[in-house]
Write a protein that holds these residues in place. Structure first.
Motif, PDB file in Angstrom:
ATOM      1  N   ASN A 175       0.832  -1.208   0.000  1.00 59.47           N
ATOM      2  CA  ASN A 175       0.000   0.000   0.000  1.00 59.47           C
ATOM      3  C   ASN A 175       0.866   1.256   0.000  1.00 59.47           C
ATOM      4  O   ASN A 175       0.554   2.235  -0.690  1.00 59.47           O
ATOM      5  CB  ASN A 175      -0.926  -0.001   1.210  1.00 59.47           C
ATOM      6  N   ARG A 176       1.962   1.231   0.754  1.00 59.37           N
ATOM      7  CA  ARG A 176       2.864   2.373   0.779  1.00 59.37           C
ATOM      8  C   ARG A 176       3.436   2.639  -0.617  1.00 59.37           C
ATOM      9  O   ARG A 176       3.502   3.794  -1.067  1.00 59.37           O
ATOM     10  CB  ARG A 176       3.984   2.119   1.783  1.00 59.37           C
ATOM     11  N   GLN A 233       0.620   4.139  -2.819  1.00 60.68           N
ATOM     12  CA  GLN A 233       0.288   5.507  -2.419  1.00 60.68           C
ATOM     13  C   GLN A 233       1.363   6.483  -2.872  1.00 60.68           C
ATOM     14  O   GLN A 233       1.062   7.585  -3.367  1.00 60.68           O
ATOM     15  CB  GLN A 233       0.128   5.579  -0.888  1.00 60.68           C
ATOM     16  N   PRO A 270      -5.886   4.920  -5.638  1.00 56.64           N
ATOM     17  CA  PRO A 270      -5.617   4.241  -4.364  1.00 56.64           C
ATOM     18  C   PRO A 270      -6.840   3.485  -3.849  1.00 56.64           C
ATOM     19  O   PRO A 270      -7.962   3.969  -3.923  1.00 56.64           O
ATOM     20  CB  PRO A 270      -5.246   5.386  -3.419  1.00 56.64           C
ATOM     21  N   PRO A 324      -6.711   1.544  -0.384  1.00 53.00           N
ATOM     22  CA  PRO A 324      -5.977   0.984   0.762  1.00 53.00           C
ATOM     23  C   PRO A 324      -6.681  -0.193   1.418  1.00 53.00           C
ATOM     24  O   PRO A 324      -6.012  -1.040   2.046  1.00 53.00           O
ATOM     25  CB  PRO A 324      -5.857   2.173   1.714  1.00 53.00           C
ATOM     26  N   ASP A 325      -8.010  -0.311   1.298  1.00 56.85           N
ATOM     27  CA  ASP A 325      -8.717  -1.423   1.940  1.00 56.85           C
ATOM     28  C   ASP A 325      -8.294  -2.774   1.372  1.00 56.85           C
ATOM     29  O   ASP A 325      -8.450  -3.801   2.048  1.00 56.85           O
ATOM     30  CB  ASP A 325     -10.232  -1.256   1.756  1.00 56.85           C
ATOM     31  N   ARG A 369      -5.530  -4.249   3.741  1.00 54.03           N
ATOM     32  CA  ARG A 369      -5.722  -4.286   5.190  1.00 54.03           C
ATOM     33  C   ARG A 369      -6.390  -5.580   5.620  1.00 54.03           C
ATOM     34  O   ARG A 369      -7.267  -6.105   4.937  1.00 54.03           O
ATOM     35  CB  ARG A 369      -6.587  -3.102   5.636  1.00 54.03           C
TER      36      ARG A 369
END
Length: 435
Positions: free
Chosen positions: A89-90, A93, A148, A150-151, A154
């Protein structure tokens, strides 16, 4: 590809004892690290072929070590802290914040993931918010985004068979799936090594191209079994990356000599003027995974398009697919242990491929793939389409009636009609029957 597209490879520096740890019991610590090295190098080669800037996000080494290992074409960034989801994710992003339009992340555990599949992911991201390449073990080998999300990274149980399922459930938008491919995590996932054996005699004009196509595969070796070339074939083959082994002339002898030096689990016998299809190695392995299959071959095709050649192609593929009788110009492949068990190629000067296929049919199914192996039309061009085709049928008939292979080969090489040999053989049979 647009210059603001980004392709990211996730990998680790191959340190013995820390790379591919689940394979250490099978390969040993050094062997597992070597596999990690080879898969990363192969993945990078496929990624660079897409034609956009590649970034390697690594762990377990330094930028200097990565540059020394993989060269200066990619950029290198340490993956940083956190679980796999946090690190991916980083990366995503950061690139979207820098203005990226499409971002694709791939791993290095899937040698079946080729440049065409990666390019297809970028194409789909023109209209799809997310693209994923599923792996057979329940994970994925590729994820691509055009904004993006992000979910998706996670609360995923990384390293389990639930990764893909949980990722799909986490998305509130449609996800486009690529073909499901095999990645390499456990011992049973290891791709069998393929040895490609090319008999050659003065084939300098063709052999370099086919060697290059062979070496596009993963975990393969190429052996050129030379029968005494004097045109530079051997030197060119070595320069192109093949192992050259020497043999007395004769296609059967040369192919047997190459097989003797081969180290692969699978043997593929290929003519020097052949053109392999893309992802040929994947297709060969998948075919021989079926326990009932003894031998495989590619669909026949010729590098010339005309009504006459189309008719030849149709007839050849009918014979190959329906009557289970492929010939050597279709690229015959089988496992090495079966090749040895059925006695290798018979030491005959002609029709050695027919004899091998006949023996393999007693051991299991003979399969013809849909993917074409393109062969040169040079012999038809030299001797004429009709004459060559008719002559080939005469040779097959002569072989089936039991004509001596040495006599048949002499007639074949000299361009003589083998019909007198057939009549002579049939007459001899009739005399014996009367006796």
């Amino acid at each position: 590809m647009n210059q603001i597209d980004r392709l990211i490879i996730f990998t680790r520096f191959p340190v013995s004892g820390r790379a591919k740890t689940r394979l250490i019991p099978t390969l040993g610590a050094d062997g597992a690290a070597d596999l990690q090295r080879r898969m990363t190098e192969y993945t990078l080669k496929q990624a660079l072929a897409v034609g956009i800037q590649v970034e390697v996000r690594f762990t377990g080494g330094s930028v200097e070590q990565m540059q020394q290992w993989l060269g200066d074409r990619p950029t290198y960034i340490d993956q940083g802290e956190g679980d796999l989801g946090v690190r991916m994710n980083r990366a995503v992003q950061e690139h979207f914040e820098q203005g990226a339009r499409r971002v694709v992340i791939i791993g290095c555990d899937c040698p079946e993931n080729r440049s065409d599949t990666i390019a297809r992911a970028f194409e789909l991201l023109e209209n799809e918010p997310c693209v994923i390449g599923p792996a057979h073990d329940g994970g994925y080998y590729l994820i691509g985004l055009n904004h993006p999300q992000p979910d998706l990274f996670r609360e995923i149980e990384w390293g389990t068979a639930q990764v893909l399922e949980q990722t799909l459930a986490a998305s509130s938008r449609q996800i486009k799936l690529l073909p499901t491919l095999a990645d390499v995590d456990e011992a049973e996932d290891l791709p069998l090594k393929i040895s490609v054996i090319i008999p050659a005699l003065n084939e300098k004009a063709h052999v370099g191209r086919v060697i290059s196509e062979v070496l596009e595969g993963f975990n393969v070796e190429c052996l050129v079994a030379d029968g005494g070339s004097d045109d530079g074939t051997r030197e060119l083959a070595q320069t192109a990356g093949a192992v050259v082994c020497h043999s007395s002339p004769g296609r059967a002898r040369q192919m047997n000599a190459g097989a003797e030096q081969a180290s692969g689990d699978i043997l593929l016998f290929l003519h020097a003027d052949s053109r392999l299809p893309k992802e040929w190695d994947t297709q060969v392995r998948r075919t021989l995974m079926h326990p009932k299959v003894s031998l495989g071959a590619f669909r026949f095709a010729v590098d010339k398009n005309s009504m006459g050649f189309n008719l030849i192609t149709w007839g050849t593929n009918l014979r190959s697919r329906w009557f289970k009788r492929p010939y050597g110009d279709q690229g015959l492949f089988l496992k090495r242990d079966l090749f040895k068990r059925i006695g290798r190629f018979a030491d005959v000067p002609i029709m050695e491929d027919v004899a091998l296929v006949r023996k393999a049919r007693r051991e299991g199914k003979v399969v013809t793939l849909n993917q074409p192996l393109i062969t040169s039309a040079r012999r038809w061009k030299k001797h004429g389409l009709f004459k060559t085709t008719l002559y080939n049928q005469y040779v097959l008939l002569a072989a089936s009636t039991g004509v001596d292979p040495v006599e048949l080969n002499q007639a074949y090489r000299q361009g003589r009609n083998p019909l007198p040999l057939i009549f002579k053989r049939l007459k001899a049979r009739g005399v014996r029957s009367e006796e």
